[in-house]
Scaffold this motif. Structure first.
Motif, PDB file in Angstrom:
ATOM      1  N   PHE A  27       2.764  15.616   3.244  1.00 45.83           N
ATOM      2  CA  PHE A  27       3.039  15.723   1.817  1.00 45.83           C
ATOM      3  C   PHE A  27       2.309  16.937   1.258  1.00 45.83           C
ATOM      4  N   THR A  28       2.950  17.628   0.322  1.00 42.45           N
ATOM      5  CA  THR A  28       2.330  18.742  -0.361  1.00 42.45           C
ATOM      6  C   THR A  28       1.344  18.244  -1.409  1.00 42.45           C
ATOM      7  N   ASN A  29       1.709  17.135  -2.065  1.00 44.98           N
ATOM      8  CA  ASN A  29       0.931  16.587  -3.173  1.00 44.98           C
ATOM      9  C   ASN A  29       0.619  15.119  -2.906  1.00 44.98           C
ATOM     10  N   VAL A  30      -0.641  14.755  -3.086  1.00 47.31           N
ATOM     11  CA  VAL A  30      -1.045  13.362  -2.931  1.00 47.31           C
ATOM     12  C   VAL A  30      -1.783  12.944  -4.200  1.00 47.31           C
ATOM     13  N   PHE A  31      -1.364  11.822  -4.769  1.00 48.07           N
ATOM     14  CA  PHE A  31      -1.995  11.261  -5.955  1.00 48.07           C
ATOM     15  C   PHE A  31      -2.653   9.944  -5.572  1.00 48.07           C
ATOM     16  N   ALA A  32      -3.915   9.776  -5.939  1.00 46.58           N
ATOM     17  CA  ALA A  32      -4.625   8.510  -5.777  1.00 46.58           C
ATOM     18  C   ALA A  32      -4.896   7.995  -7.186  1.00 46.58           C
ATOM     19  N   LEU A  33      -4.159   6.960  -7.592  1.00 54.75           N
ATOM     20  CA  LEU A  33      -4.268   6.422  -8.945  1.00 54.75           C
ATOM     21  C   LEU A  33      -5.135   5.173  -8.923  1.00 54.75           C
ATOM     22  N   ILE A  34      -6.143   5.143  -9.775  1.00 50.19           N
ATOM     23  CA  ILE A  34      -7.079   4.022  -9.829  1.00 50.19           C
ATOM     24  C   ILE A  34      -6.679   3.120 -10.990  1.00 50.19           C
ATOM     25  N   THR A  35      -6.555   1.814 -10.703  1.00 50.15           N
ATOM     26  CA  THR A  35      -6.159   0.851 -11.730  1.00 50.15           C
ATOM     27  C   THR A  35      -6.601  -0.541 -11.312  1.00 50.15           C
TER      28      THR A  35
END
Length: 89
Positions: free
Chosen positions: A11-19
């Protein structure tokens, strides 16, 4: 690894979203709070702290730079979004 072809995923972009993520009483299903929070954006060997939001179930995620509040400019390419609860050590 991709189970269909046994190749490494990229992947070019990785998002780690905290919730908030909580296991339901049945021990199988989870409740995930998707209204917004903090997270991290990884791309090109760099990491940036972000804020994210989602107006409702049918809307897109909105990502902003946590320092400037400006909308995040995402590099062109494949994206992976991971959702996790905050971990304290």
């Amino acid at each position: 690894m991709d189970a269909s072809n046994d190749k490494q995923l990229a992947f070019t972009n990785v998002f780690a979203l905290i919730t908030d993520v909580n296991l339901r009483e049945d021990g199988y299903r989870m409740d995930v709070e998707l209204s917004g929070g903090e997270g991290y954006y990884f791309s090109g060997g760099k990491v940036k702290k972000i804020n994210w939001s989602k107006a409702d179930d049918n809307s897109n995620f909105r990502f902003t730079d946590s320092e400037t509040g400006e909308e995040l400019v995402v590099n062109r390419g494949k994206c992976y979004i991971g959702i996790t609860k905050e971990v304290s050590y």
